[in-house]
Motif scaffolding. Structure first.
Motif, mmCIF file in Angstrom:
data_model
loop_
_atom_site.group_PDB
_atom_site.id
_atom_site.type_symbol
_atom_site.label_atom_id
_atom_site.label_comp_id
_atom_site.label_asym_id
_atom_site.label_seq_id
_atom_site.Cartn_x
_atom_site.Cartn_y
_atom_site.Cartn_z
ATOM 1 N N ALA A 1 61.694 11.065 3.375
ATOM 2 C CA ALA A 1 61.846 11.305 1.942
ATOM 3 C C ALA A 1 62.927 10.383 1.392
ATOM 4 C CB ALA A 1 62.210 12.758 1.680
ATOM 5 N N ARG A 2 62.695 9.902 0.201
ATOM 6 C CA ARG A 2 63.681 9.033 -0.448
ATOM 7 C C ARG A 2 64.777 9.889 -1.068
ATOM 8 N NH1 ARG A 2 60.852 4.754 -4.080
ATOM 9 N NH2 ARG A 2 62.861 3.768 -3.805
ATOM 10 N N VAL A 3 66.011 9.452 -0.906
ATOM 11 C CA VAL A 3 67.171 10.169 -1.436
ATOM 12 C C VAL A 3 67.869 9.260 -2.442
ATOM 13 C CG1 VAL A 3 69.370 11.239 -0.866
ATOM 14 C CG2 VAL A 3 67.450 11.429 0.730
ATOM 15 N N PHE A 4 68.020 9.752 -3.672
ATOM 16 C CA PHE A 4 68.642 8.972 -4.740
ATOM 17 C C PHE A 4 70.023 9.535 -5.064
ATOM 18 C CE2 PHE A 4 64.087 8.613 -5.233
ATOM 19 C CZ PHE A 4 63.924 7.241 -5.358
ATOM 20 N N PRO A 5 70.991 8.656 -5.412
ATOM 21 C CA PRO A 5 72.329 9.138 -5.761
ATOM 22 C C PRO A 5 72.334 9.882 -7.099
ATOM 23 C CG PRO A 5 72.195 6.780 -6.118
ATOM 24 C CD PRO A 5 70.893 7.195 -5.497
ATOM 25 N N GLN A 6 73.196 10.846 -7.202
ATOM 26 C CA GLN A 6 73.352 11.644 -8.417
ATOM 27 C C GLN A 6 74.660 11.254 -9.114
ATOM 28 O OE1 GLN A 6 70.829 13.833 -9.289
ATOM 29 N NE2 GLN A 6 69.852 12.881 -7.521
ATOM 30 N N GLU A 7 74.831 11.717 -10.339
ATOM 31 C CA GLU A 7 76.070 11.491 -11.094
ATOM 32 C C GLU A 7 77.256 11.959 -10.251
ATOM 33 O OE1 GLU A 7 77.767 10.041 -14.710
ATOM 34 O OE2 GLU A 7 75.783 9.922 -13.873
ATOM 35 N N ASN A 8 78.322 11.196 -10.249
ATOM 36 C CA ASN A 8 79.556 11.452 -9.496
ATOM 37 C C ASN A 8 79.394 11.282 -7.991
ATOM 38 O OD1 ASN A 8 81.172 12.035 -11.822
ATOM 39 N ND2 ASN A 8 80.143 14.013 -11.915
ATOM 40 N N SER A 9 78.247 10.730 -7.552
ATOM 41 C CA SER A 9 78.077 10.436 -6.131
ATOM 42 C C SER A 9 79.009 9.309 -5.736
ATOM 43 C CB SER A 9 76.643 9.991 -5.824
ATOM 44 O OG SER A 9 75.730 11.025 -5.975
ATOM 45 N N GLN A 10 79.597 9.445 -4.574
ATOM 46 C CA GLN A 10 80.426 8.392 -3.998
ATOM 47 C C GLN A 10 79.522 7.630 -3.037
ATOM 48 O OE1 GLN A 10 83.602 9.887 -1.574
ATOM 49 N NE2 GLN A 10 84.805 8.042 -1.821
ATOM 50 N N ILE A 11 79.294 6.348 -3.333
ATOM 51 C CA ILE A 11 78.417 5.550 -2.492
ATOM 52 C C ILE A 11 79.122 4.265 -2.083
ATOM 53 C CG2 ILE A 11 76.276 6.510 -3.432
ATOM 54 C CD1 ILE A 11 76.029 4.094 -5.198
ATOM 55 N N TYR A 12 78.628 3.654 -1.042
ATOM 56 C CA TYR A 12 79.211 2.420 -0.531
ATOM 57 C C TYR A 12 78.126 1.355 -0.493
ATOM 58 C CZ TYR A 12 82.995 5.469 0.782
ATOM 59 O OH TYR A 12 84.026 6.373 0.740
ATOM 60 N N ILE A 13 78.460 0.177 -0.999
ATOM 61 C CA ILE A 13 77.500 -0.921 -1.045
ATOM 62 C C ILE A 13 78.138 -2.185 -0.493
ATOM 63 C CG2 ILE A 13 76.311 0.052 -3.052
ATOM 64 C CD1 ILE A 13 77.650 -2.172 -4.753
ATOM 65 N N SER B 1 81.726 6.940 -13.221
ATOM 66 C CA SER B 1 83.186 6.923 -13.354
ATOM 67 C C SER B 1 83.653 6.055 -14.520
ATOM 68 C CB SER B 1 83.829 6.407 -12.059
ATOM 69 O OG SER B 1 83.516 5.038 -11.869
ATOM 70 N N GLY B 2 82.768 5.203 -15.047
ATOM 71 C CA GLY B 2 83.160 4.292 -16.114
ATOM 72 C C GLY B 2 83.884 3.062 -15.609
ATOM 73 N N MET B 3 83.973 2.896 -14.299
ATOM 74 C CA MET B 3 84.700 1.777 -13.708
ATOM 75 C C MET B 3 83.775 0.677 -13.188
ATOM 76 S SD MET B 3 87.765 2.736 -14.218
ATOM 77 C CE MET B 3 88.632 1.481 -13.303
ATOM 78 N N ASN B 4 82.472 0.842 -13.367
ATOM 79 C CA ASN B 4 81.503 -0.083 -12.791
ATOM 80 C C ASN B 4 80.699 -0.793 -13.880
ATOM 81 O OD1 ASN B 4 82.048 1.012 -10.097
ATOM 82 N ND2 ASN B 4 80.990 2.817 -10.871
ATOM 83 N N ILE B 5 80.070 -1.896 -13.501
ATOM 84 C CA ILE B 5 79.162 -2.590 -14.399
ATOM 85 C C ILE B 5 77.986 -1.650 -14.681
ATOM 86 C CG2 ILE B 5 77.553 -4.525 -14.584
ATOM 87 C CD1 ILE B 5 79.547 -6.141 -12.881
ATOM 88 N N PHE C 1 74.280 -5.343 -20.372
ATOM 89 C CA PHE C 1 74.558 -4.296 -19.387
ATOM 90 C C PHE C 1 75.586 -4.748 -18.352
ATOM 91 C CE2 PHE C 1 70.221 -2.567 -20.440
ATOM 92 C CZ PHE C 1 70.691 -1.384 -20.977
ATOM 93 N N SER C 2 76.233 -5.883 -18.616
ATOM 94 C CA SER C 2 77.248 -6.360 -17.671
ATOM 95 C C SER C 2 78.622 -6.257 -18.308
ATOM 96 C CB SER C 2 76.928 -7.771 -17.173
ATOM 97 O OG SER C 2 77.002 -8.718 -18.205
ATOM 98 N N VAL C 3 79.319 -7.360 -18.441
ATOM 99 C CA VAL C 3 80.688 -7.303 -18.960
ATOM 100 C C VAL C 3 80.798 -7.694 -20.426
ATOM 101 C CG1 VAL C 3 81.764 -7.583 -16.719
ATOM 102 C CG2 VAL C 3 81.158 -9.601 -18.029
#
Length: 86
Positions: free
Chosen positions: A1-13, A38-42, A66-68
Motif C-alpha cells: 500500500a502506498r503511504v503519503f505524508p500528512q500535514e506536520n509529518s516529519q520526513i527526510y529527503i 511548517s512554512g519553512m519550505n519551498i 511556487f518557489s522563492v
C-alpha cells in the motif's frame, strides 16, 4: 500500500536543486529534514512531497510562483526562477 505524508509529518529527503538553465544551486548532504506545513519550505516542494509515497523518487519541476518568487533565495536562487529538484 502506498503511504503519503500528512500535514506536520516529519520526513527526510535527499535532493539536488537545479535552476531552469540546468545549473546546480544546492544539494542535500545526507538526510534533509522537512516538516510539512511548517512554512519553512519551498511551497512547490511541499506540494510534490504530499503526492509522493514513502520511498518514491521523482523530479519536482517547480514554477517560480511556487518557489522563492520575487525575493530569490539565499543568494543561490535568482528572483522569479523556476526550479527542478531531483
Amino acid at each position: 500500500a502506498r503511504v503519503f505524508p500528512q500535514e506536520n509529518s516529519q520526513i527526510y529527503i535527499h535532493y539536488t536543486g537545479y535552476l531552469a538553465d540546468g545549473s546546480q544551486f544546492d544539494a542535500s548532504q545526507g538526510d534533509y529534514e522537512i516538516v510539512l506545513g511548517s512554512g519553512m519550505n519551498i511551497i512547490g516542494l511541499e506540494h510534490a512531497l504530499r503526492a509522493m509515497s514513502t520511498g518514491e523518487q521523482a523530479v519536482a519541476r517547480i514554477p517560480s510562483h511556487f518557489s522563492v518568487r520575487a525575493s530569490g533565495g539565499r543568494d543561490l536562487i535568482p528572483p522569479n526562477c523556476d526550479l527542478n529538484l531531483t
